[in-house]
Structure formats: C-alpha cells, structure tokens
Design an enzyme around this catalytic site. Sequence first.
Site, PDB file in Angstrom:
ATOM      1  N   TYR A 148       0.816  -1.222   0.000  1.00  0.00           N
ATOM      2  CA  TYR A 148       0.000   0.000   0.000  1.00  0.00           C
ATOM      3  C   TYR A 148       0.846   1.268   0.000  1.00  0.00           C
ATOM      4  O   TYR A 148       0.324   2.366  -0.027  1.00  0.00           O
ATOM      5  CB  TYR A 148      -1.090  -0.021   1.077  1.00  0.00           C
ATOM      6  CG  TYR A 148      -0.702  -0.049   2.534  1.00  0.00           C
ATOM      7  CD1 TYR A 148       0.071   0.958   3.092  1.00  0.00           C
ATOM      8  CD2 TYR A 148      -1.188  -1.045   3.376  1.00  0.00           C
ATOM      9  CE1 TYR A 148       0.371   0.963   4.448  1.00  0.00           C
ATOM     10  CE2 TYR A 148      -0.893  -1.063   4.724  1.00  0.00           C
ATOM     11  CZ  TYR A 148      -0.095  -0.046   5.261  1.00  0.00           C
ATOM     12  OH  TYR A 148       0.196  -0.045   6.601  1.00  0.00           O
ATOM     13  N   LYS A 163       4.768   5.197   4.381  1.00  0.00           N
ATOM     14  CA  LYS A 163       5.449   4.182   3.564  1.00  0.00           C
ATOM     15  C   LYS A 163       5.644   4.705   2.132  1.00  0.00           C
ATOM     16  O   LYS A 163       6.652   4.411   1.501  1.00  0.00           O
ATOM     17  CB  LYS A 163       4.657   2.876   3.552  1.00  0.00           C
ATOM     18  CG  LYS A 163       4.535   2.176   4.913  1.00  0.00           C
ATOM     19  CD  LYS A 163       5.790   1.446   5.322  1.00  0.00           C
ATOM     20  CE  LYS A 163       5.560   0.568   6.547  1.00  0.00           C
ATOM     21  NZ  LYS A 163       6.800  -0.008   7.092  1.00  0.00           N
TER      22      LYS A 163
HETATM   23  C1  HXC Z   1      -6.479   5.852  16.955  1.00  0.00           C
HETATM   24  C2  HXC Z   1      -4.526   5.920  18.164  1.00  0.00           C
HETATM   25  C3  HXC Z   1      -4.498   4.511  18.225  1.00  0.00           C
HETATM   26  C4  HXC Z   1      -5.556   3.775  17.590  1.00  0.00           C
HETATM   27  C5  HXC Z   1      -2.766   5.271  19.278  1.00  0.00           C
HETATM   28  N1  HXC Z   1      -3.438   6.338  18.833  1.00  0.00           N
HETATM   29  N2  HXC Z   1      -3.391   4.136  18.918  1.00  0.00           N
HETATM   30  N3  HXC Z   1      -5.498   6.588  17.542  1.00  0.00           N
HETATM   31  N4  HXC Z   1      -6.517   4.504  16.970  1.00  0.00           N
HETATM   32  N5  HXC Z   1      -5.594   2.459  17.600  1.00  0.00           N
HETATM   33  C6  HXC Z   1      -3.122   7.732  19.049  1.00  0.00           C
HETATM   34  C7  HXC Z   1      -3.080   8.092  20.526  1.00  0.00           C
HETATM   35  O1  HXC Z   1      -4.373   8.348  21.039  1.00  0.00           O
HETATM   36  C8  HXC Z   1      -2.185   9.327  20.510  1.00  0.00           C
HETATM   37  O2  HXC Z   1      -2.883  10.467  20.071  1.00  0.00           O
HETATM   38  C9  HXC Z   1      -1.184   9.002  19.419  1.00  0.00           C
HETATM   39  O3  HXC Z   1      -1.793   8.008  18.586  1.00  0.00           O
HETATM   40  C10 HXC Z   1       0.113   8.458  19.968  1.00  0.00           C
HETATM   41  O4  HXC Z   1      -0.196   7.330  20.768  1.00  0.00           O
HETATM   42  P1  HXC Z   1       0.811   6.806  21.901  1.00  0.00           P
HETATM   43  O5  HXC Z   1       0.252   5.551  22.415  1.00  0.00           O
HETATM   44  O6  HXC Z   1       1.112   7.903  22.860  1.00  0.00           O
HETATM   45  O7  HXC Z   1       2.139   6.594  21.010  1.00  0.00           O
HETATM   46  P2  HXC Z   1       3.411   5.701  21.260  1.00  0.00           P
HETATM   47  O8  HXC Z   1       3.481   5.231  22.688  1.00  0.00           O
HETATM   48  O9  HXC Z   1       4.547   6.445  20.688  1.00  0.00           O
HETATM   49  O10 HXC Z   1       3.107   4.360  20.403  1.00  0.00           O
HETATM   50  C11 HXC Z   1       3.121   4.397  19.009  1.00  0.00           C
HETATM   51  C12 HXC Z   1       2.015   3.520  18.410  1.00  0.00           C
HETATM   52  C13 HXC Z   1       2.060   2.074  19.011  1.00  0.00           C
HETATM   53  C14 HXC Z   1       2.232   3.508  16.900  1.00  0.00           C
HETATM   54  C15 HXC Z   1       0.651   4.112  18.729  1.00  0.00           C
HETATM   55  O11 HXC Z   1       1.075   1.258  18.376  1.00  0.00           O
HETATM   56  C16 HXC Z   1       3.404   1.423  18.859  1.00  0.00           C
HETATM   57  O12 HXC Z   1       4.286   1.582  19.703  1.00  0.00           O
HETATM   58  N6  HXC Z   1       3.639   0.670  17.750  1.00  0.00           N
HETATM   59  C17 HXC Z   1       4.933   0.034  17.461  1.00  0.00           C
HETATM   60  C18 HXC Z   1       4.812  -1.311  16.813  1.00  0.00           C
HETATM   61  C19 HXC Z   1       3.848  -1.417  15.667  1.00  0.00           C
HETATM   62  O13 HXC Z   1       2.949  -0.580  15.479  1.00  0.00           O
HETATM   63  N7  HXC Z   1       3.989  -2.493  14.903  1.00  0.00           N
HETATM   64  C20 HXC Z   1       3.129  -2.801  13.772  1.00  0.00           C
HETATM   65  C21 HXC Z   1       3.847  -2.605  12.507  1.00  0.00           C
HETATM   66  S1  HXC Z   1       3.012  -3.521  11.310  1.00  0.00           S
HETATM   67  P3  HXC Z   1      -3.478  11.572  21.122  1.00  0.00           P
HETATM   68  O14 HXC Z   1      -4.072  12.631  20.249  1.00  0.00           O
HETATM   69  O15 HXC Z   1      -4.508  10.836  21.949  1.00  0.00           O
HETATM   70  O16 HXC Z   1      -2.317  12.072  21.928  1.00  0.00           O
HETATM   71  C22 HXC Z   1       2.893  -2.682   9.887  1.00  0.00           C
HETATM   72  C23 HXC Z   1       2.276  -3.530   8.796  1.00  0.00           C
HETATM   73  C24 HXC Z   1       1.945  -2.789   7.555  1.00  0.00           C
HETATM   74  O17 HXC Z   1       3.260  -1.588   9.772  1.00  0.00           O
HETATM   75  C25 HXC Z   1       1.322  -3.594   6.447  1.00  0.00           C
HETATM   76  C26 HXC Z   1       0.374  -4.697   6.753  1.00  0.00           C
HETATM   77  C27 HXC Z   1       0.020  -5.539   5.557  1.00  0.00           C
HETATM   78  P1  NAP Z   2       6.774  -5.268  15.034  1.00  0.00           P
HETATM   79  O1  NAP Z   2       7.308  -6.505  15.662  1.00  0.00           O
HETATM   80  O2  NAP Z   2       5.804  -4.452  15.792  1.00  0.00           O
HETATM   81  O3  NAP Z   2       8.000  -4.395  14.578  1.00  0.00           O
HETATM   82  C1  NAP Z   2       8.104  -3.007  14.735  1.00  0.00           C
HETATM   83  C2  NAP Z   2       9.401  -2.720  15.436  1.00  0.00           C
HETATM   84  O4  NAP Z   2       9.651  -1.309  15.390  1.00  0.00           O
HETATM   85  C3  NAP Z   2       9.385  -3.135  16.905  1.00  0.00           C
HETATM   86  O5  NAP Z   2      10.557  -3.873  17.206  1.00  0.00           O
HETATM   87  C4  NAP Z   2       9.396  -1.809  17.657  1.00  0.00           C
HETATM   88  O6  NAP Z   2      10.122  -1.936  18.879  1.00  0.00           O
HETATM   89  C5  NAP Z   2      10.105  -0.901  16.669  1.00  0.00           C
HETATM   90  N1  NAP Z   2       9.738   0.504  16.868  1.00  0.00           N
HETATM   91  C6  NAP Z   2       8.489   1.020  16.856  1.00  0.00           C
HETATM   92  N2  NAP Z   2       8.532   2.336  17.116  1.00  0.00           N
HETATM   93  C7  NAP Z   2       9.844   2.646  17.282  1.00  0.00           C
HETATM   94  C8  NAP Z   2      10.527   3.851  17.568  1.00  0.00           C
HETATM   95  N3  NAP Z   2       9.873   5.005  17.729  1.00  0.00           N
HETATM   96  N4  NAP Z   2      11.890   3.829  17.676  1.00  0.00           N
HETATM   97  C9  NAP Z   2      12.562   2.649  17.511  1.00  0.00           C
HETATM   98  N5  NAP Z   2      11.961   1.481  17.221  1.00  0.00           N
HETATM   99  C10 NAP Z   2      10.617   1.478  17.117  1.00  0.00           C
HETATM  100  O7  NAP Z   2       6.034  -5.637  13.661  1.00  0.00           O
HETATM  101  P2  NAP Z   2       6.590  -6.357  12.332  1.00  0.00           P
HETATM  102  O8  NAP Z   2       5.424  -7.005  11.716  1.00  0.00           O
HETATM  103  O9  NAP Z   2       7.805  -7.141  12.613  1.00  0.00           O
HETATM  104  O10 NAP Z   2       6.966  -5.109  11.416  1.00  0.00           O
HETATM  105  C11 NAP Z   2       8.280  -4.914  10.924  1.00  0.00           C
HETATM  106  C12 NAP Z   2       8.232  -4.120   9.632  1.00  0.00           C
HETATM  107  O11 NAP Z   2       7.545  -4.864   8.639  1.00  0.00           O
HETATM  108  C13 NAP Z   2       7.510  -2.785   9.729  1.00  0.00           C
HETATM  109  O12 NAP Z   2       8.185  -1.845   8.920  1.00  0.00           O
HETATM  110  C14 NAP Z   2       6.163  -3.070   9.156  1.00  0.00           C
HETATM  111  O13 NAP Z   2       5.541  -1.926   8.638  1.00  0.00           O
HETATM  112  C15 NAP Z   2       6.560  -4.033   8.050  1.00  0.00           C
HETATM  113  N6  NAP Z   2       5.471  -4.868   7.546  1.00  0.00           N
HETATM  114  C16 NAP Z   2       4.975  -5.874   8.311  1.00  0.00           C
HETATM  115  C17 NAP Z   2       3.973  -6.670   7.791  1.00  0.00           C
HETATM  116  C18 NAP Z   2       3.395  -7.816   8.561  1.00  0.00           C
HETATM  117  O14 NAP Z   2       2.385  -8.374   8.120  1.00  0.00           O
HETATM  118  N7  NAP Z   2       3.980  -8.223   9.671  1.00  0.00           N
HETATM  119  C19 NAP Z   2       3.486  -6.426   6.502  1.00  0.00           C
HETATM  120  C20 NAP Z   2       4.012  -5.388   5.772  1.00  0.00           C
HETATM  121  C21 NAP Z   2       5.018  -4.615   6.287  1.00  0.00           C
HETATM  122  P3  NAP Z   2       9.756  -1.024  20.163  1.00  0.00           P
HETATM  123  O15 NAP Z   2       8.263  -1.023  20.274  1.00  0.00           O
HETATM  124  O16 NAP Z   2      10.480  -1.688  21.278  1.00  0.00           O
HETATM  125  O17 NAP Z   2      10.321   0.318  19.864  1.00  0.00           O
END
Ligand code: HXC
Ligand code: NAP
Length: 283
Positions: A148, A163
Amino acid sequence: MFRDDLLRDQTILITGGGSGLGRAMAERCAGLEAAVAVVGRRPGPLEETADALRDGGGRAAWASCDVRDPQQLAAATERLEEELGPFTALVNNAAGNFLAPSEDLSANAFDTVVKIVLYGTFHATQLLGRRWIERRSGGVVLSILTPYAWMGSPFVLPSACAKAGVLALTRSLAIEWATYGIRLNAIAPGPFPTDGAFSRLMPPGMAEAAKRANPLGRFGEPAELADLAAFLLSPMAAYVNGECVTIDGGQWLKQGQEFGGFTDLPRDQVKATMAAMRPGKRG
Ligand code: HXC
Ligand code: NAP
C-alpha cells in the site's frame, strides 16, 4: 542456498530488530556471519535478541533508542560502532501502525506514525549515509514497506502516507547517492503473522479469510522475508538499486486484477461458467 559466509564483511544496523520481521532478519544476517546491531525502544526484546544471536555464535549488540529522535539515534549508533565496528548496511524496519477511521485520527496520531516510519527512516538513512560518504566506504540501505506504499489503503492512512514517503526516499537517494557507492532498495511484504502487526491490524476471527484471499492461500513466513533481505544486502545484489521487491504471494496484483476474484471460486465452477459462455454453447 547462500554461502554460509555471504555477509561476513558486513556490520548491519536493524531498526526495530528486537521483534517480528526485524528479529527474523537479524537472525538470518547473523547466521550468514554479519555482525548485527538491533535498536528499538524496549530494552527487553533487544537484549533477548542480541543474546540469542551471540548464543548462536554471532557478533551482536543492542541499544535502546527512539528513531524519531536523531540525537538518540546518533548516540546509540556511535556506541554500537565502537562495539562492532563501522556499519556497512542499514535496515529501516521500525514502524508504528494501527487501524483507525481517518476522520477520527487526532493530529498526534497521524504525527506519531509518520514520525516513526518516515522521519525515523530519514534520520537513520541520513545519519549512516553521511558517515559512509565521509569514509568513502559505500553502504547499503534496505527499507521495509508494504504494497500500500504505492496503492494506498483505507484505515491505515498515516502508515500509507509514511510508507509512500519511504518509497520516494528509496528511489530518490538510490540515484543521488549512487555516486558514493550507496545503494538503496526496499521490500514490500504482504501479511506476515507477527505479534506487533497482527495484534494491531488483524481483527479477531479474520485470519482464515485473509489467508484464503491470498493467491497462495497462506501468510508469509518471516524466514522467507529474511532470505530476501539477506540477498538484497549481499554483494549478490550489487547491481540492484532503487528497487522495491514485493513478497506477498501475489496478493496486491490479485486485488487489482479484473478477474482475480474468479480464483476464489471452485475451479470446476469457473470452468463450467466459462464453457457455458463460449459461442455456440449458450443454451
Ligand atoms: C487511533 C490511536 C491509536 C488507535 C494510538 N493512537 N493508537 N489513535 N486509533 N488504535 C493515538 C493516541 O491516542 C495518541 O494520540 C497518538 O496516537 C500516539 O499514541 P501513543 O500511544 O502515545 O504513542 P506511542 O506510545 O509512541 O506508540 C506508538 C504507536 C504504538 C504507533 C501508537 O502502536 C506502537 O508503539 N507501535 C509500534 C509497533 C507497531 O505498530 N507495529 C506494527 C507494525 S506492522 P493523542 O491525540 O490521543 O495524543 C505494519 C504492517 C503494515 O506496519 C502492512 C500490513 C500488511
Ligand atoms: P513489530 O514486531 O511491531 O516491529 C516493529 C518494530 O519497530 C518493533 O521492534 C518496535 O520496537 C520498533 N519501533 C516502533 N517504534 C519505534 C521507535 N519510535 N523507535 C525505535 N523502534 C521502534 O512488527 P513487524 O510485523 O515485525 O513489522 C516490521 C516491519 O515490517 C515494519 O516496517 C512493518 O511496517 C513491516 N510490515 C509488516 C507486515 C506484517 O504483516 N507483519 C506487513 C508489511 C510490512 P519497540 O516497540 O520496542 O520500539
């Protein structure tokens, strides 16, 4: 099969390397004899990953830092280079994401994801790129996207925007920095069942339907993505630059193909329908 020492001369920084796909890539790279450093915010998974790599005979280190903060990233990478030697490659894998209707997003929600994914990638890439240019060493950057990035997607707007930006960064710098011996590529994975992604993006009860919708009828294995990453990081891919390789079982193509949905029906039914439509066969 790769040679066991394919990445022997490499020292690779993997952002988000303590979990999911980042950890799978860290394990594969260390298994091919690269020294591997993992960074992220939570010390626990990073330490556990680095320990596992060392237990497997690899050279590994970790540091806690937030990729949104260039100062933290600079300090962490300096310490890691002291420990492992100069980095030769970077994997931009750290990401943040969640499902949300776009009209309900707060400004901070949008900001948070874009700062992790796009700004974090820019900070890490510029930081190591400057060092490689100064050292005249060249380098390799690999960024983890998703289809996407070019298709867009509802309900993950901040991630889709970020992205797409990383894809533009990859293609732009692949040309601008080729003169410095720095090449940049990307991988676009489809669904891979990691805790980080699936806890946020796969609603309960929908996994089986998602598998069935994939042309290959399954999710990806993290090890399959790790092999692709190892290839793109290695000298075997020395002439691959500015490319984004999709690894999704053909999912994004199917979604856009006019008759892709036919493949979800029993093949006998499809054949019978098509046979009945042939000229001269209509009742
Ligand atoms: C709406 C949300 C939300 C949700 C958080 N927010 N979750 N809003 N729906 N589900 C809002 C909060 O209310 C806040 O806004 C702001 O986002 C920041 O949230 P925090 O929790 O304070 O942020 P933080 O602690 O920095 O955490 C970041 C995060 C969290 C992105 C929200 O999910 C995280 O740490 N993610 C890291 C790992 C991750 O996401 N992995 C997945 C990658 S997979 P306000 O206004 O209330 O302050 C991927 C796959 C792609 O990318 C492709 C798939 C096919
Ligand atoms: P994941 O385990 O949640 O990986 C995300 C990693 O990013 C975590 O290790 C997290 O560690 C780190 N991270 C998040 N916020 C960060 C920050 N502010 N600073 C430093 N590190 C941070 O999920 P995943 O599925 O392995 O995803 C890995 C990559 O693959 C991502 O780029 C995702 O978009 C991509 N991807 C995944 C999928 C899927 O289906 N799994 C599909 C398409 C693309 P901390 O939370 O400890 O920081």
